[in-house]
Design a protein around this motif. Structure first.
Motif, mmCIF file in Angstrom:
data_model
loop_
_atom_site.group_PDB
_atom_site.id
_atom_site.type_symbol
_atom_site.label_atom_id
_atom_site.label_comp_id
_atom_site.label_asym_id
_atom_site.label_seq_id
_atom_site.Cartn_x
_atom_site.Cartn_y
_atom_site.Cartn_z
ATOM 1 N N VAL A 60 -80.509 -52.875 21.882
ATOM 2 C CA VAL A 60 -80.871 -54.022 21.046
ATOM 3 C C VAL A 60 -79.646 -54.547 20.303
ATOM 4 O O VAL A 60 -79.396 -55.760 20.253
ATOM 5 C CB VAL A 60 -81.995 -53.634 20.064
ATOM 6 C CG1 VAL A 60 -82.275 -54.784 19.098
ATOM 7 C CG2 VAL A 60 -83.257 -53.273 20.821
ATOM 8 N N THR A 61 -78.868 -53.643 19.705
ATOM 9 C CA THR A 61 -77.661 -54.063 18.990
ATOM 10 C C THR A 61 -76.657 -54.704 19.950
ATOM 11 O O THR A 61 -76.026 -55.717 19.617
ATOM 12 C CB THR A 61 -77.008 -52.859 18.287
ATOM 13 O OG1 THR A 61 -77.955 -52.265 17.388
ATOM 14 C CG2 THR A 61 -75.780 -53.282 17.504
ATOM 15 N N GLY A 62 -76.521 -54.141 21.138
ATOM 16 C CA GLY A 62 -75.639 -54.741 22.130
ATOM 17 C C GLY A 62 -76.085 -56.138 22.529
ATOM 18 O O GLY A 62 -75.248 -57.036 22.728
ATOM 19 N N PHE A 63 -77.396 -56.337 22.629
ATOM 20 C CA PHE A 63 -77.919 -57.669 22.952
ATOM 21 C C PHE A 63 -77.601 -58.652 21.834
ATOM 22 O O PHE A 63 -77.254 -59.808 22.103
ATOM 23 C CB PHE A 63 -79.426 -57.592 23.173
ATOM 24 C CG PHE A 63 -80.073 -58.929 23.424
ATOM 25 C CD1 PHE A 63 -79.936 -59.558 24.653
ATOM 26 C CD2 PHE A 63 -80.805 -59.552 22.428
ATOM 27 C CE1 PHE A 63 -80.520 -60.787 24.881
ATOM 28 C CE2 PHE A 63 -81.394 -60.788 22.649
ATOM 29 C CZ PHE A 63 -81.251 -61.404 23.881
ATOM 30 N N PHE A 64 -77.700 -58.204 20.577
ATOM 31 C CA PHE A 64 -77.356 -59.068 19.444
ATOM 32 C C PHE A 64 -75.883 -59.482 19.515
ATOM 33 O O PHE A 64 -75.541 -60.657 19.295
ATOM 34 C CB PHE A 64 -77.638 -58.345 18.127
ATOM 35 C CG PHE A 64 -79.014 -58.585 17.595
ATOM 36 C CD1 PHE A 64 -79.236 -59.483 16.567
ATOM 37 C CD2 PHE A 64 -80.110 -57.914 18.112
ATOM 38 C CE1 PHE A 64 -80.504 -59.716 16.070
ATOM 39 C CE2 PHE A 64 -81.377 -58.134 17.637
ATOM 40 C CZ PHE A 64 -81.580 -59.043 16.611
ATOM 41 N N PHE A 65 -75.002 -58.529 19.802
ATOM 42 C CA PHE A 65 -73.581 -58.851 19.911
ATOM 43 C C PHE A 65 -73.337 -59.849 21.044
ATOM 44 O O PHE A 65 -72.557 -60.804 20.889
ATOM 45 C CB PHE A 65 -72.764 -57.578 20.157
ATOM 46 C CG PHE A 65 -72.272 -56.923 18.906
ATOM 47 C CD1 PHE A 65 -71.157 -57.408 18.257
ATOM 48 C CD2 PHE A 65 -72.913 -55.822 18.374
ATOM 49 C CE1 PHE A 65 -70.690 -56.808 17.092
ATOM 50 C CE2 PHE A 65 -72.470 -55.215 17.217
ATOM 51 C CZ PHE A 65 -71.349 -55.713 16.574
ATOM 52 N N PHE A 66 -73.981 -59.597 22.183
ATOM 53 C CA PHE A 66 -73.796 -60.492 23.326
ATOM 54 C C PHE A 66 -74.216 -61.911 22.982
ATOM 55 O O PHE A 66 -73.497 -62.875 23.282
ATOM 56 C CB PHE A 66 -74.595 -59.975 24.522
ATOM 57 C CG PHE A 66 -74.655 -60.951 25.666
ATOM 58 C CD1 PHE A 66 -73.570 -61.109 26.517
ATOM 59 C CD2 PHE A 66 -75.789 -61.716 25.881
ATOM 60 C CE1 PHE A 66 -73.623 -62.017 27.564
ATOM 61 C CE2 PHE A 66 -75.852 -62.629 26.926
ATOM 62 C CZ PHE A 66 -74.761 -62.783 27.775
ATOM 63 N N MET A 67 -75.388 -62.081 22.356
ATOM 64 C CA MET A 67 -75.873 -63.411 22.017
ATOM 65 C C MET A 67 -74.982 -64.079 20.971
ATOM 66 O O MET A 67 -74.753 -65.290 21.015
ATOM 67 C CB MET A 67 -77.313 -63.327 21.513
ATOM 68 C CG MET A 67 -78.328 -62.962 22.580
ATOM 69 S SD MET A 67 -78.295 -64.086 23.998
ATOM 70 C CE MET A 67 -78.720 -65.641 23.211
#
Length: 439
Positions: A133-140
Motif C-alpha cells: 500500500v505504501t509503495g502504491f502511494f509513492f508510485f502515484m
C-alpha cells in the motif's frame, strides 16, 4: 415450552462464523459439534434454522439453589425458580480455533456472546500488506508529479503565460476543495479572524513560490528548474540559523556544499539557461522557505487537508491581481486566440483543467504518502521524486544537456540526499529523546 416455528436471527460482528448445527435432545454425555465455516465478506447475520419437532417431552430442569457449574467459566449461577428449558450439549470453536465445550443451553448463550465480543475480524488489505500500500502511494505521488510537470511544460510551449496558468492551478484546486466540503469529505473546519491572520502570510509565500516556479518552468527546461530548486534545503538551513536563531550543526552545512557546487556546475553549461528562469527559481526557493517558517508559527488543531484548502483559497486571491495586471492585456489581445488557433478550444480548456487537477492531486497525495512513513523514508522519497522528474523530463522533451550539466546535477542531488538523511536522523533522535524524557 412451545417449540420454535420461525427462524431466529442474531446480528454478529464477524464474518468468520457461518452456521450452528444443534440437535434437540436430553442431557447426555454425547454432544454435537458446533461447526464454523468461512462466510463471504458480505455476510452480516447469523441464522438459526428452526429445531425439528420432537415427539419426546421437553426435559424439565429444576434449579433450587444448588450451584450450577458451566465448563469453560468459573462463575456459579443460582436460580430459585423452576424452568422448562430444552437442553443441548455441544462443542464450539472460536475465531482462533480454540474449542469451547457447551454443557447446556445457557452455556450456548455465553458462547455466542463470547464469539460476538471477542472474535477478531478479518484484517483489511492494507493491514495485511502495508508495504504494498505504501509503495502504491509513492508510485502515484511520483506518477502524478511527473505527469503534471510534463503537461505543464507542454502548455507553456503554446501558451507562455505562467501567471495566468498559476491562477488556473489554484482555481481548479479550490473548486475541488469546495466540492469536497459540500459532500462532507472532509468536513469543513471553521475558521475565525485569528486563524485567518495566521494563515495569510503562509498563503502569500505559497502564492509567490508557486508563481515564480511556473515562471521558471516557462523560461527554461524543467530539468534545470528542478536543479535550481535543489538549493531549497540550503535556504531552509540559512533561514533557520539566521532568522529563527536555531543552531545548525556543522555536518548539515558540510552536506550542503555539494548542492551549491553541483547547481553552480549545471548552471554554467545549461543550454537553456537564462536569467529569468534562474532568478525566478531562486525567488521560489526563498518564498517556500518563508512559507515553512510561517507554517510553524501557524500550527493549529486544524487538519492538514483543511489548512491546505484555506491556503489555496487565499493564494488564489493573491495571484489574480498580478495575472490581470501583467498578462491580462496580452491575453485579451492575442493570448487566447493564438492558443486556440494552435490546438483548438477543447484541447486548450482540457489541458488547463488537467494541469490544475494534477497539481492539486499530487500535492494532496504527497501529504498522504509522507504521513505514512518515517522521517528517513520521507527524506529519501523527496530526493527520488526530484530525480524522477528530472529524468522523465529529459526523456520526454529530448533536452540536450552537456556532460558538465549532468555531473553537476548528479552532485547536487547527492548533496540533497546527504542533507536529508542527516536531518532525518537528527529529527528521529530528538523524537526518541522526547519520548524517553516524557516516560
Amino acid at each position: 415450552m412451545a417449540s420454535m416455528t420461525n427462524p431466529l436471527h442474531s446480528t454478529i460482528k464477524t464474518p468468520r462464523i457461518s452456521a450452528l448445527y444443534l440437535s434437540h435432545s436430553k442431557v447426555s454425555a454425547s454432544y454435537v459439534q458446533l461447526k464454523t465455516r468461512s462466510l463471504p465478506l458480505t455476510a452480516t447475520r447469523l441464522a438459526f434454522s428452526p429445531l425439528l419437532e420432537s415427539k419426546e417431552p421437553l426435559v424439565k430442569v429444576g434449579f433450587s439453589g444448588e450451584p450450577l457449574r458451566f465448563s469453560g467459566w468459573s462463575q456459579q449461577i443460582r436460580r430459585r425458580s423452576a424452568v422448562d428449558f430444552p437442553v443441548v450439549s455441544a462443542a464450539a470453536a472460536d475465531a482462533e480455533g480454540r474449542e469451547i465445550e457447551i454443557s447446556d443451553g445457557l452455556d450456548l448463550l455465553f458462547v455466542l456472546f463470547y464469539i460476538i465480543l471477542y472474535a477478531k475480524p478479518s484484517k483489511s488489505f492494507g493491514e495485511k500488506f502495508p508495504v504494498l500500500v505504501t509503495g502504491f502511494f509513492f508510485f502515484m505521488w511520483y506518477f502524478l508529479n511527473v505527469i503534471f510537470n510534463i503537461l505543464n511544460k507542454k502548455v507553456y510551449n503554446y501558451f507562455p503565460y505562467p501567471y495566468f496558468v498559476s491562477v488556473v492551478h489554484l482555481l481548479v484546486g479550490v473548486v475541488y476543495c469546495l466540492v469536497s466540503w459540500a459532500i462532507g469529505l472532509p468536513k469543513r473546519a471553521p475558521i475565525d479572524k485569528e486563524l485567518l491572520l495566521l494563515l495569510t502570510p503562509v498563503a502569500i509565500c505559497h502564492a509567490l513560490g508557486h508563481v515564480m516556479s511556473n515562471v521558471s518552468f516557462a523560461a527554461v527546461a524543467v530539468s534545470f528548474t528542478h536543479t535550481i530548486k535543489a538549493l531549497e534545503p540550503f535556504f531552509n538551513a540559512a533561514a533557520s540559523q539566521f532568522v529563527l536563531g536555531h543552531q545548525i550543526p556543522l555536518s548539515l552545512w558540510l552536506s550542503l556544499a555539494p548542492v551549491v557546487l553541483g547547481v553552480s556546475m549545471a548552471s554554467l553549461t545549461e543550454l537553456s539557461f537564462n536569467w529569468l528562469g534562474f532568478i525566478s527559481a531562486m525567488i521560489s526557493n526563498i518564498a517556500f522557505t518563508y512559507r515553512s517558517i510561517y507554517s510553524k508559527k501557524a500550527m493549529t488543531g486544524m487538519d492538514s487537508t483543511n489548512v491546505y484548502a484555506y491556503i489555496s483559497i487565499i493564494a488564489l486571491l493573491v495571484c489574480i491581481p498580478p495575472a490581470m495586471i501583467i498578462e491580462g492585456p496580452k491575453l485579451m489581445q492575442y493570448g487566447f486566440k493564438d492558443a486556440i488557433a494552435k490546438v483548438g478550444l477543447i484541447k486548450f480548456l482540457s489541458d488547463l483543467f488537467w494541469i490544475g487537477m494534477f497539481y492539486h492531486l499530487y500535492n494532496q497525495l504527497a501529504t498522504n504518502t509522507l504521513e505514512r512513513v518515517a522521517p528517513l523514508t520521507h527524506a529519501v522519497g523527496n530526493v527520488l521524486k526530484r530525480v524522477f522528474v528530472i529524468g522523465f523530463s529529459i526523456v520526454v522533451f529530448g533536452n540536450k544537456i552537456s556532460t558538465q550539466t549532468g555531473i553537476g546535477t548528479a552532485i547536487a542531488i547527492a548533496g540533497v540526499a546527504m542533507y536529508s538523511l542527516i536531518k532525518a536522523n537528527m529529527e528521529e533522535q530528538k523524537r526518541k529523546a522526547a519520548l524517553a524524557s516524557s516516560s
